[in-house]
Design a protein around this motif. Structure first.
Motif, PDB file in Angstrom:
ATOM      1  N   LEU A 103     -10.219   2.163  -3.577  1.00  0.00           N
ATOM      2  CA  LEU A 103      -9.883   3.420  -4.236  1.00  0.00           C
ATOM      3  C   LEU A 103     -11.074   4.372  -4.264  1.00  0.00           C
ATOM      4  N   GLU A 104     -12.248   3.840  -4.542  1.00  0.00           N
ATOM      5  CA  GLU A 104     -13.452   4.672  -4.599  1.00  0.00           C
ATOM      6  C   GLU A 104     -13.861   5.165  -3.213  1.00  0.00           C
TER       7      GLU A 104
ATOM      8  N   PHE B  50      -5.521   6.016  -0.888  1.00  0.00           N
ATOM      9  CA  PHE B  50      -4.886   5.005  -1.735  1.00  0.00           C
ATOM     10  C   PHE B  50      -4.752   5.477  -3.173  1.00  0.00           C
ATOM     11  N   GLY B  51      -3.794   4.886  -3.847  1.00  0.00           N
ATOM     12  CA  GLY B  51      -3.614   5.118  -5.270  1.00  0.00           C
ATOM     13  C   GLY B  51      -2.935   3.911  -5.898  1.00  0.00           C
ATOM     14  N   VAL B  52      -2.993   3.860  -7.218  1.00  0.00           N
ATOM     15  CA  VAL B  52      -2.336   2.792  -7.971  1.00  0.00           C
ATOM     16  C   VAL B  52      -1.528   3.448  -9.088  1.00  0.00           C
ATOM     17  N   PRO B  53      -0.214   3.561  -8.903  1.00  0.00           N
ATOM     18  CA  PRO B  53       0.605   4.124  -9.971  1.00  0.00           C
ATOM     19  C   PRO B  53       0.635   3.169 -11.171  1.00  0.00           C
ATOM     20  N   PRO B  54       0.921   3.681 -12.347  1.00  0.00           N
ATOM     21  CA  PRO B  54       0.906   2.833 -13.552  1.00  0.00           C
ATOM     22  C   PRO B  54       1.711   1.540 -13.428  1.00  0.00           C
ATOM     23  N   ARG B  55       2.835   1.579 -12.730  1.00  0.00           N
ATOM     24  CA  ARG B  55       3.670   0.373 -12.619  1.00  0.00           C
ATOM     25  C   ARG B  55       2.989  -0.739 -11.823  1.00  0.00           C
TER      26      ARG B  55
ATOM     27  N   ARG C  98      -5.702  -0.044   7.858  1.00  0.00           N
ATOM     28  CA  ARG C  98      -5.820  -1.323   8.586  1.00  0.00           C
ATOM     29  C   ARG C  98      -6.709  -2.298   7.823  1.00  0.00           C
ATOM     30  N   ALA C  99      -7.800  -1.809   7.219  1.00  0.00           N
ATOM     31  CA  ALA C  99      -8.687  -2.680   6.441  1.00  0.00           C
ATOM     32  C   ALA C  99      -7.953  -3.252   5.225  1.00  0.00           C
ATOM     33  N   ALA C 100      -7.138  -2.445   4.572  1.00  0.00           N
ATOM     34  CA  ALA C 100      -6.369  -2.934   3.425  1.00  0.00           C
ATOM     35  C   ALA C 100      -5.342  -3.978   3.869  1.00  0.00           C
ATOM     36  N   ILE C 101      -4.694  -3.747   4.997  1.00  0.00           N
ATOM     37  CA  ILE C 101      -3.747  -4.732   5.524  1.00  0.00           C
ATOM     38  C   ILE C 101      -4.484  -6.032   5.862  1.00  0.00           C
ATOM     39  N   ASP C 102      -5.675  -5.911   6.411  1.00  0.00           N
ATOM     40  CA  ASP C 102      -6.482  -7.112   6.692  1.00  0.00           C
ATOM     41  C   ASP C 102      -6.775  -7.885   5.410  1.00  0.00           C
TER      42      ASP C 102
END
Length: 100
Positions: free
Chosen positions: A56-57, A63-68, A88-92
């Motif tokens: 995220l940083e 990217f984001g993270v919704p409250p749910r 791709r890095a997140a999928i990895d």
């Protein structure tokens, strides 16, 4: 990045299988979620909580993270704005986490 590119990349990883529906495909390794398309612009990716903040940083527009999802091992990737290498890095990360 497009949903098709997400799918091709996820399916290029060992043991990843596509499931879900045509409208909401998802990719799993050993029946454990790696990523799922929520809509044409958003993919949910499982990531270890200890790695989520750095994603995220490093890539706030990607990217984001919704409250749910705050208590879950997940991020949303916004495909219209996302850096493809970051997705791709997140999928990895998800693939590594779900393999074991």
């Amino acid at each position: 990045m497009t949903p098709d590119e997400v799918g091709r990349y996820a399916e290029s990883l060992p043991e990843v299988k596509r499931k879900g529906t045509e409208a909401r495909p998802a990719w799993y390794v050993r029946d454990r979620l790696v990523a799922r398309l929520d809509d044409a612009r958003t993919v949910v990716i499982r990531v270890p909580l200890e790695k989520r903040e750095s994603l995220l940083e490093s890539h706030p527009g990607s990217f984001g993270v919704p409250p749910r999802m705050e208590s879950h091992h997940k991020v949303e990737a916004y495909l219209d704005e996302a850096d493809p290498a970051a997705v791709r890095a997140a999928i990895d990360l998800a693939w590594e986490m779900q393999r074991y």
